[in-house]
Enzyme design. Structure first.
Site, PDB file in Angstrom:
ATOM      1  CB  SER A 115      -0.905   0.013   1.236  1.00 47.66           C
ATOM      2  OG  SER A 115      -0.125   0.203   2.414  1.00 47.66           O
ATOM      3  CB  CYS A 116       0.082   4.805  -0.691  1.00 45.62           C
ATOM      4  SG  CYS A 116      -1.406   5.108   0.295  1.00 45.62           S
ATOM      5  CB  THR A 145      -9.134   7.308  -0.841  1.00 43.27           C
ATOM      6  OG1 THR A 145      -9.964   6.805   0.214  1.00 43.27           O
ATOM      7  CG2 THR A 145      -7.748   7.614  -0.286  1.00 43.27           C
ATOM      8  NE  ARG A 162     -13.329   3.397   5.501  1.00 46.96           N
ATOM      9  CZ  ARG A 162     -12.104   3.610   5.051  1.00 46.96           C
ATOM     10  NH1 ARG A 162     -11.930   4.336   3.971  1.00 46.96           N
ATOM     11  NH2 ARG A 162     -11.057   3.095   5.667  1.00 46.96           N
ATOM     12  NE  ARG A 196      -7.964   7.935   4.516  1.00 46.31           N
ATOM     13  CZ  ARG A 196      -8.591   7.025   3.792  1.00 46.31           C
ATOM     14  NH1 ARG A 196      -9.586   7.373   3.002  1.00 46.31           N
ATOM     15  NH2 ARG A 196      -8.221   5.752   3.858  1.00 46.31           N
ATOM     16  CG  ASN A 267      -1.890   9.871  -1.220  1.00 45.16           C
ATOM     17  OD1 ASN A 267      -1.741  11.089  -1.132  1.00 45.16           O
ATOM     18  ND2 ASN A 267      -3.030   9.327  -1.575  1.00 45.16           N
TER      19      ASN A 267
END
Length: 284
Positions: A115-116, A145, A162, A196, A267
């Site tokens: 993953s990043c 994202t 989310r 986030r 990212n």
């Protein structure tokens, strides 16, 4: 020349395409994307079922769809003719990061590029591994994202946060980084969270390492093993950076056996650039 087929043309698939399209070491044989697109003169397919793809002559299929994350699911692409598959996400498949363990590649036909977040955190841990690492705690101030909502919406997620607007909120989320990092350091105590924020690009990492031995020359270690900057930069300064992580020396220090490393990553491009290097490594 390496013949690459890209399955999924989202943010990572398109980023990798832009990195390799003018590279004489690569030829993009085709792109499979369920949404209608036009990309230069590249053959475009719109197939849900890998069995309908003819992948003969493809050296590496880049699995960038966000689906087919299990190793067994990607066998279908090998059956369709691809020689190898590189998954651009954490997976149960053998996992490699360029610069970390790519030299131990055993020729597996299906691999993951992790993953990043792991791409940024693992090199930091690796740099100080010789001092003995008791624990790692990481916070990622992370751009939003595709799995978030632009506006509040009712949709079932494991974490209801989310479903809240990515452009209007700071969303604290649990991160999958610990599982990804443990693929490289199985016994490491690590915890991580992803905060986030309403930005489309770049991540700021705040990594704390608890060490067994004091790294008295920690700046020397960073300069020898990691990218770094002393400049007072902000997130937009790192858009397009190919670095896995650029340590911000203004916010990095150590206090005896506790080490604080802060750094920046695009990212998408930083992760994609590492995947391109890995593409070359696994294609041989």
């Amino acid at each position: 020349m390496i013949n690459v087929f890209i399955n999924g043309f989202g943010r990572i698939g398109s980023s990798i395409y832009n990195l390799i399209k003018d590279d004489p070491n690569f030829k993009v044989a085709g792109i499979n994307e369920l949404n209608p697109i036009e990309v230069d003169n590249i053959p475009i397919f719109c197939e849900k079922d890998p069995k309908n793809l003819n992948l003969k002559g493809v050296d590496v299929l880049l699995q960038a769809s966000g689906a087919f994350l299990k190793e067994e699911q990607n066998q279908a692409f090998l059956d369709a003719g691809a020689k190898k598959v590189l998954i651009t996400a954490p997976s149960d498949a053998p996992t490699y990061l360029f610069g970390i363990n790519h030299d131990k590649y055993k020729g597996e036909r299906i691999v993951s590029g992790s993953s990043c977040s792991a791409t940024a955190i693992v090199p930091v841990i690796k740099a100080f591994e010789s001092f003995g690492i008791k624990a790692c705690y990481a916070s990622m101030i992370h751009s939003y994202t595709n799995d978030q909502a632009l506006l509040d919406r009712a949709k079932p997620y494991m974490d209801i946060r989310r479903t809240r607007s990515a452009t209007l909120n700071i969303l604290p989320l649990y991160s999958t980084a610990p599982q990804a990092v443990r693929r490289f350091f199985p016994d490491l105590l690590i915890e991580a969270k992803s905060i986030r924020v309403p930005l489309a690009y770049c991540t700021f990492y705040d990594i704390t390492l608890v060490l067994q031995n004091e790294p008295k020359e920690f700046e020397k270690v960073i300069k020898e093993k990691l990218d770094y900057t002393y400049e007072k930069k902000v997130s937009s300064d790192f858009i397009g950076s190919h670095s896995a992580i650029t340590v911000d020396m203004q916010f990095s220090y150590h206090d005896k056996k506790m080490l604080k490393i802060c750094g920046w990553q695009d990212n998408e491009i930083g992760y994609s650039a590492n995947l391109v290097k890995l593409l070359k490594a696994v294609s041989s």
